[in-house]
Enzyme design. Structure first.
Site, PDB file in Angstrom:
ATOM      1  N   SER A 146       0.841  -1.105   0.084  1.00  6.51           N
ATOM      2  CA  SER A 146      -0.107   0.244  -0.081  1.00  6.51           C
ATOM      3  C   SER A 146       1.155   1.159  -0.114  1.00  6.51           C
ATOM      4  O   SER A 146       2.003   1.005   0.108  1.00  6.51           O
ATOM      5  CB  SER A 146      -0.784  -0.102   1.166  1.00  6.51           C
ATOM      6  OG  SER A 146      -1.635   1.225   1.391  1.00  6.51           O
ATOM      7  N   TYR A 159      -2.602  -1.239  10.282  1.00  7.65           N
ATOM      8  CA  TYR A 159      -2.548  -1.537   8.755  1.00  7.65           C
ATOM      9  C   TYR A 159      -1.078  -0.973   8.266  1.00  7.65           C
ATOM     10  O   TYR A 159      -0.457  -1.601   7.437  1.00  7.65           O
ATOM     11  CB  TYR A 159      -3.347  -0.510   8.390  1.00  7.65           C
ATOM     12  CG  TYR A 159      -3.720  -0.610   6.789  1.00  7.65           C
ATOM     13  CD1 TYR A 159      -4.699  -1.820   6.355  1.00  7.65           C
ATOM     14  CD2 TYR A 159      -3.217   0.004   5.743  1.00  7.65           C
ATOM     15  CE1 TYR A 159      -4.904  -2.117   5.067  1.00  7.65           C
ATOM     16  CE2 TYR A 159      -3.451  -0.244   4.418  1.00  7.65           C
ATOM     17  CZ  TYR A 159      -4.431  -1.219   3.909  1.00  7.65           C
ATOM     18  OH  TYR A 159      -4.679  -1.564   2.536  1.00  7.65           O
TER      19      TYR A 159
END
Length: 281
Positions: A146, A159
């Site tokens: 990401s 995350y």
């Protein structure tokens, strides 16, 4: 239409929605055979039906299971090999959102859950299918990190930790496999318009940042797998974060990220912050 992937076996985890579904639909149109996974059986079945409607000739194998379960992943890998042949592309895409709260409010279980899927799911998929790729001395592993694997962001320590872990694992794997014929690609999506942000805390973030379509990043990814690109950065705000992580001093980058993201973050925990012993659960 490229013939590079024609009649090849493509493995995709998290294929029941979002980017995973877009990858599956696009690769089916390229004449591939598909091994598809998702934890959500209903979503996986919907993807399979869409493929059947659009590409009736596509040969598929599918199983619904938790990607962090190494035994189930190995069973899936064996089934795909038996029914389809050795994998050519493995896209470790399955992932979940974080808890959307500051680190001092998170329970340890938040980190364990996100790491289990986002990081150990990638490790599990790689370990299960890598022997197939190595036996052919060719192929591709795509591990989905990401832009939050490029820079840390507020309310996303769980995350970010998982996506930085994917990045570290993948970059090490690139070094180890550089003379094997197997290429490792590290994908850093920006704000892709998927349904990953299901929690109340993630709705404001989702509405503001998730703007690039899954189909758009799919087209970009397929092109860059064939080109042999190692780091693939694409999607809303992705280039800004990537360049910032490379060239902006961390102290300044932190301030810029906070300034940009504070409008989608509940400010109350930050106004009441009191770092003292025992505040971490």
């Amino acid at each position: 239409m490229t013939q590079y992937f024609s009649n090849k076996v493509i493995i995709i985890t998290g294929a029941g929605s979002g980017m995973g579904r877009a990858y599956a639909l696009a690769f089916a149109k390229l004449g591939t055979k598909l091994g598809l996974n998702d934890f959500n059986l209903a979503g996986l079945d919907e993807t399979i039906q869409l493929i059947k409607d659009q590409t009736p000739s596509c040969h598929m194998v599918s199983q619904a299971f938790d990607v962090s379960d190494q035994n189930k992943m190995q069973t899936f890998a064996n089934l795909c090999q038996q029914k389809l042949g050795n994998a050519f592309v493995v896209i470790n895409n399955a992932g979940v959102e974080g808890a959307h709260m500051p680190a001092w409010q998170m329970d340890l279980s938040n980190y364990e859950h996100v790491m289990k899927i986002n990081f150990f799911g990638v490790v599990s998929g790689t370990r299960a299918f890598l022997p197939q790729l190595l036996s052919e001395h060719t192929g591709h592993i795509v591990n989905v990190s990401s832009i939050f694997g490029l820079a840390g962001t507020p309310n996303h320590s769980d995350y970010c930790a998982s996506k930085f872990a994917v990045r570290g694992y993948s970059e090490a794997l690139m070094c180890e496999l550089q003379n094997s014929g197997v290429q490792v690609h590290l994908l850093h999506p920006g704000g892709i318009d998927t349904n990953i942000a299901k929690s109340t805390g993630g709705q404001a973030f989702s509405k503001h940042y998730l703007k690039t379509s899954p189909e758009e990043i799919t087209e970009y990814l397929i092109k860059h797998i064939e080109k042999g690109s190692t780091r693939i950065v694409y999607g809303n705000d992705s280039m800004k974060i990537w360049l910032g992580s490379k060239f902006v001093p961390l102290k300044i980058l932190n301030k810029l990220i906070w300034s940009d993201m504070k409008k989608v973050i509940d400010q109350k925990p930050y106004n009441l912050i009191k770092l003292k012993k025992g505040m971490f659960k």
